[in-house]
Design an enzyme around this catalytic site. Sequence first.
Site, PDB file in Angstrom:
ATOM      1  N   THR A 128      10.427  61.664 135.503  1.00 30.32           N
ATOM      2  CA  THR A 128       9.922  62.819 134.756  1.00 30.32           C
ATOM      3  C   THR A 128       9.848  62.506 133.263  1.00 30.32           C
ATOM      4  O   THR A 128       8.886  62.880 132.583  1.00 30.32           O
ATOM      5  CB  THR A 128      10.853  64.028 134.984  1.00 30.32           C
ATOM      6  OG1 THR A 128      10.854  64.316 136.374  1.00 30.32           O
ATOM      7  CG2 THR A 128      10.400  65.246 134.204  1.00 30.32           C
ATOM      8  N   HIS A 171       6.812  60.544 132.613  1.00 23.98           N
ATOM      9  CA  HIS A 171       5.621  61.405 132.561  1.00 23.98           C
ATOM     10  C   HIS A 171       5.475  62.046 131.180  1.00 23.98           C
ATOM     11  O   HIS A 171       4.379  62.114 130.620  1.00 23.98           O
ATOM     12  CB  HIS A 171       5.717  62.519 133.619  1.00 23.98           C
ATOM     13  CG  HIS A 171       5.563  62.024 135.017  1.00 23.98           C
ATOM     14  ND1 HIS A 171       4.485  61.295 135.440  1.00 23.98           N
ATOM     15  CD2 HIS A 171       6.363  62.155 136.108  1.00 23.98           C
ATOM     16  CE1 HIS A 171       4.625  60.992 136.729  1.00 23.98           C
ATOM     17  NE2 HIS A 171       5.760  61.496 137.155  1.00 23.98           N
TER      18      HIS A 171
END
Lengths: 347, 347, 347, 347
Positions: free
Chosen positions: C45, C48
Amino acid sequence: MMQGTMKAIVKPERAPGAKLDEVPIPQISDQEVLIQVKATSICGTDVHIYAWDEWSQSRVNPPYVFGHEFAGVVVEKGKNVTNVDIGDHVSAETHIVCGECKQCLTGQAHICANTQIIGVDRDGCFAEYVALPAVNLWKNDPELPFDVASVQEPFGNGVHTVLAGDVAGKTVAVIGCGPIGIMAVGVAKACGASQVIAFDLNDYRLDLATKMGATTVVNSINEDPLEVVRALTNGEGVDVVCEMSGHPIAMNQGFKMVTNGGRVSILSLPVRPVEIDVTNDIVFKGITVQGITGRKMYETWQQVSGLLSSGQVDVKPMITHHFPLEDFEKGFNLMLEGKCGKVVLHP
Amino acid sequence: MMQGTMKAIVKPERAPGAKLDEVPIPQISDQEVLIQVKATSICGTDVHIYAWDEWSQSRVNPPYVFGHEFAGVVVEKGKNVTNVDIGDHVSAETHIVCGECKQCLTGQAHICANTQIIGVDRDGCFAEYVALPAVNLWKNDPELPFDVASVQEPFGNGVHTVLAGDVAGKTVAVIGCGPIGIMAVGVAKACGASQVIAFDLNDYRLDLATKMGATTVVNSINEDPLEVVRALTNGEGVDVVCEMSGHPIAMNQGFKMVTNGGRVSILSLPVRPVEIDVTNDIVFKGITVQGITGRKMYETWQQVSGLLSSGQVDVKPMITHHFPLEDFEKGFNLMLEGKCGKVVLHP
Amino acid sequence: MMQGTMKAIVKPERAPGAKLDEVPIPQISDQEVLIQVKATSICGTDVHIYAWDEWSQSRVNPPYVFGHEFAGVVVEKGKNVTNVDIGDHVSAETHIVCGECKQCLTGQAHICANTQIIGVDRDGCFAEYVALPAVNLWKNDPELPFDVASVQEPFGNGVHTVLAGDVAGKTVAVIGCGPIGIMAVGVAKACGASQVIAFDLNDYRLDLATKMGATTVVNSINEDPLEVVRALTNGEGVDVVCEMSGHPIAMNQGFKMVTNGGRVSILSLPVRPVEIDVTNDIVFKGITVQGITGRKMYETWQQVSGLLSSGQVDVKPMITHHFPLEDFEKGFNLMLEGKCGKVVLHP
Amino acid sequence: MMQGTMKAIVKPERAPGAKLDEVPIPQISDQEVLIQVKATSICGTDVHIYAWDEWSQSRVNPPYVFGHEFAGVVVEKGKNVTNVDIGDHVSAETHIVCGECKQCLTGQAHICANTQIIGVDRDGCFAEYVALPAVNLWKNDPELPFDVASVQEPFGNGVHTVLAGDVAGKTVAVIGCGPIGIMAVGVAKACGASQVIAFDLNDYRLDLATKMGATTVVNSINEDPLEVVRALTNGEGVDVVCEMSGHPIAMNQGFKMVTNGGRVSILSLPVRPVEIDVTNDIVFKGITVQGITGRKMYETWQQVSGLLSSGQVDVKPMITHHFPLEDFEKGFNLMLEGKCGKVVLHP
């Protein structure tokens, strides 16, 4: 903050009995809520405290206000409270838990080892007002009558017991038809049980069990429970036993009437150890025995709301008596005599 | 059809003891299979029959061949048999069930009320050959040694008990370190238990428990089991108790050492009813008690094969003795003295 | 209250990249705790957010401090905090939940619809200090190394996925060997899986899977995953699939390789809808598909602690890189290249 | 052995249609039973075979007798048959399974990969007599009317779907109100669902759903299913979705209307792969998706008997048409038009 005094049923001293008194309206903390009590029902636990039995003597500390089943309306809230508003209709989970132990942290808060119980370990709801932690409140549908809302807590015990495993299309025995037993009958019936066989020694309560949906009622004085079960189940025994009597003989009948692989869920509290034929009644039969305490927080409450608001269970037939708070002794006497279903007091 | 006689250990009469004898090789029906026995292990049940205890007297009918744990090779099959072939390595589920009762029809065949047990209710496998219904056979990996394959049946009892609920990341107590208890230790360890605490009064067997993976072993004569558990679990108690002792004191220690909401799985067979503090040890703690009989047919067998063939559990350390069939009395004596793990006989 | 500034990795603006900055040490409320971060690991995450993909653009609001996996020491606590003390070693559940919705009230807080995520929706832990609600903290064994403690959060994802059903004695496929997939391999192996078959396209990560206990690794470019599974499972397919790739082709291979009645647990997040052969791959096979989000609060954390503290799982082999906080870009680059297991930063 | 011919509905050739014919009365093996058919109902599968759709063309081999739902009386039994007697009222599980595969050996026989289906893969029951393996028979209460007994098989599909998880006190959506969907409505209601919301495009069938206990019916042409669900569930979505439509749009509505952590049980068979938003509708919501095939053998049958014999579910309102076997075309036409509940033929 509301000031002044209120009427309350007080356990005044370490002796049998109780009295109506004027006590200060409780003050709330930032995390608490003040509720105006609209209906409050008498639990077997309250009768123990009233009668001042061995358990009460070891647990409660008079003077204090007792009672824990109720429905009411929020009239004050602490500044950190976000889950309810002034005017909300509420009842309460009566287990105040620590939130930090292993059980609390794994969805088992109902068996938190640090539990405090409303009306047992702190002031309760046999009064015009009660103060409670906001996290313990359950919001009621405002259309739910207060007396029905008040019995949600013990109804939750019945739901927890009956729905601790499958009952749809199965045969269910309820041993012991006190108010929770009677409500368990209603739950089993509403949740698809093919038979609901209720056992007690008290015909008044067996009659209430019939009204709540029992397909057979058995007065265990007059009939042999094991023979009845054999006859009704093709000799196989019942799939599920809900033990709510606390009596060692009845409990052992439960172990004997359950089918191989069946379930015995025990909500009752026998007063001394029980001799159980572990080898023949538990091991060879491959059964599961569950101890049931309280209500799952808050899965059981959701089931309770679902069953009551939908009309799947109608508890009205077992709410047999209503009194003003002042007449509490009439209610306790009825409970002691077993001549009632649920007794509701109105402050 | 194979004709002639074979060596077998026979229970000859209603009295203690057994003898090696020549008996006819059994004949098979269309649904049965004849197996040449390569290894057969002694179970506690066999010791009961040998010693001719109360239970044996009420259950078995000499003369007959006893024994039920084995591994062998299929040498003949009935004409309706499709699930095994000549030459297959096999062991057998020892419960021969009716297939028609409620339990059999709902995945609970292991607690079929009409169960017949190999070597108890019909001729067993302490012999060169045994005849069995084909549906009871479990095909073994031909690479699995015969002695290991022979102990799959009691290993299955351990697997059934331990895996009757979750153990991964949990604390597990095994009370009673007979062969099944010792194997249960290995299963719990292999399936991710964070602690495996083993209890017995016999240091020889506690030593085997250590070899099978126990993280702590406790001789309950020397140490207080409850204190040990409190110390090892931060006062919370263990998550899972596998009761394999059958002793009322040990069993009650199990109920007291389990954490609120925990599981007590009982495989043992106490010889008389046990007094249990239902209120404090079952209900208030909200625990689940399971009676465990046999092995799930055949889910447990699949787990057994998975755990053994993968090497996740190595049972070799607890197979402590090997004898030719003729020396069976040495094996029975070791069992009676508790100076062994598993004893394997080779016909 | 601690004053002054601290080093932190900041997402400064709505564009790719991040920068090391000096920001104020966060202030805590009465219910919060300030933690000195000792180790913090990089999650997919975070990558990202660093790369500023479509999802990040729609979710996060720079400038803010990101990062959510960490271990540290409590240095300040609000006046209402009772569950931790100054000096405690802690990590944190990264889902901050409402506590009032239906999911929160029924043991499903990990899928609370009102969840806020640390380092995504509020400041995170790529910093010297982080402020968090006390209820989100998990106390670590002080002997647990900080880098290991830091990866408990993603390890919990692996545990949640693998243990969402039984694995003992079963065959398990892990599809996608990013760090969570690799840890899932270790969990399955430690919890008794008979086979753990790992699939990826990246040999570096398949090598880590082997180190964590995979019994077979498959580079799906070179071998047909379905053929491999058929060969390894006697044509039956695997019992459990843990889908952690997010790729539609791999996900559908998962549906095809699972045995009838098996389980497919999906932790991955495919970027667009996936075409699934519902009739043949779900209905006729009678399988169960589970969506897995986060970690059960806090049952998964208890399992995590149990598996790590016991040594049942050793995550060290997959913590491949350590950097000072200042060198965060090296870590992010390794993650982007897939040339690492877990990367830990040390503030 | 009964000789001679009987009336039967035959699928004569690889083309649309069927015809009434005289065929030989089937002969039974030692493990089989001959049943005189008293009532036989038309399934959607029979309509597919009648209409000769793609699936039928790939699966069935005319000429043969089709039909699989029935109730009848045993008139002959093979010499090895012990579970039924001449004169017994019976219906049958229509899956004839191998008994030897992994699924059969672990209580999952309903998804045996080697299943043969009565009336699909071998001669069926649209006839005066049908021959079946004794193990597939289910004994009926002789007081159960033959038409009701005939629909137990599809009723079992509904029971299997609805009771694949909890419904007591929960909100249940049934998407697709063909006969099984309508029966699923009745099951959910009888088993304590707080709301049963039924969806279809056909008002005739929605009317039957109301008769079977739906608390809300929604014609998805006229109303937005997701809006209705939001309004009825306080925005939370339903706890359980029973997908019985097979339509990709309806199925995806099901995924969107289920609450976080809810259950979607799919009995339907979409004709081609379905695009599913796995990330948002399965993973982030943490739901469980179940593929449902057949009936659990024989747990579902026990539930069916329990629900029907107790009167908890009354299926009479959805048995809308009766014809003599000769008028089978009237029944098939009604099915094709959707202008019926269940159609029963009487040989």
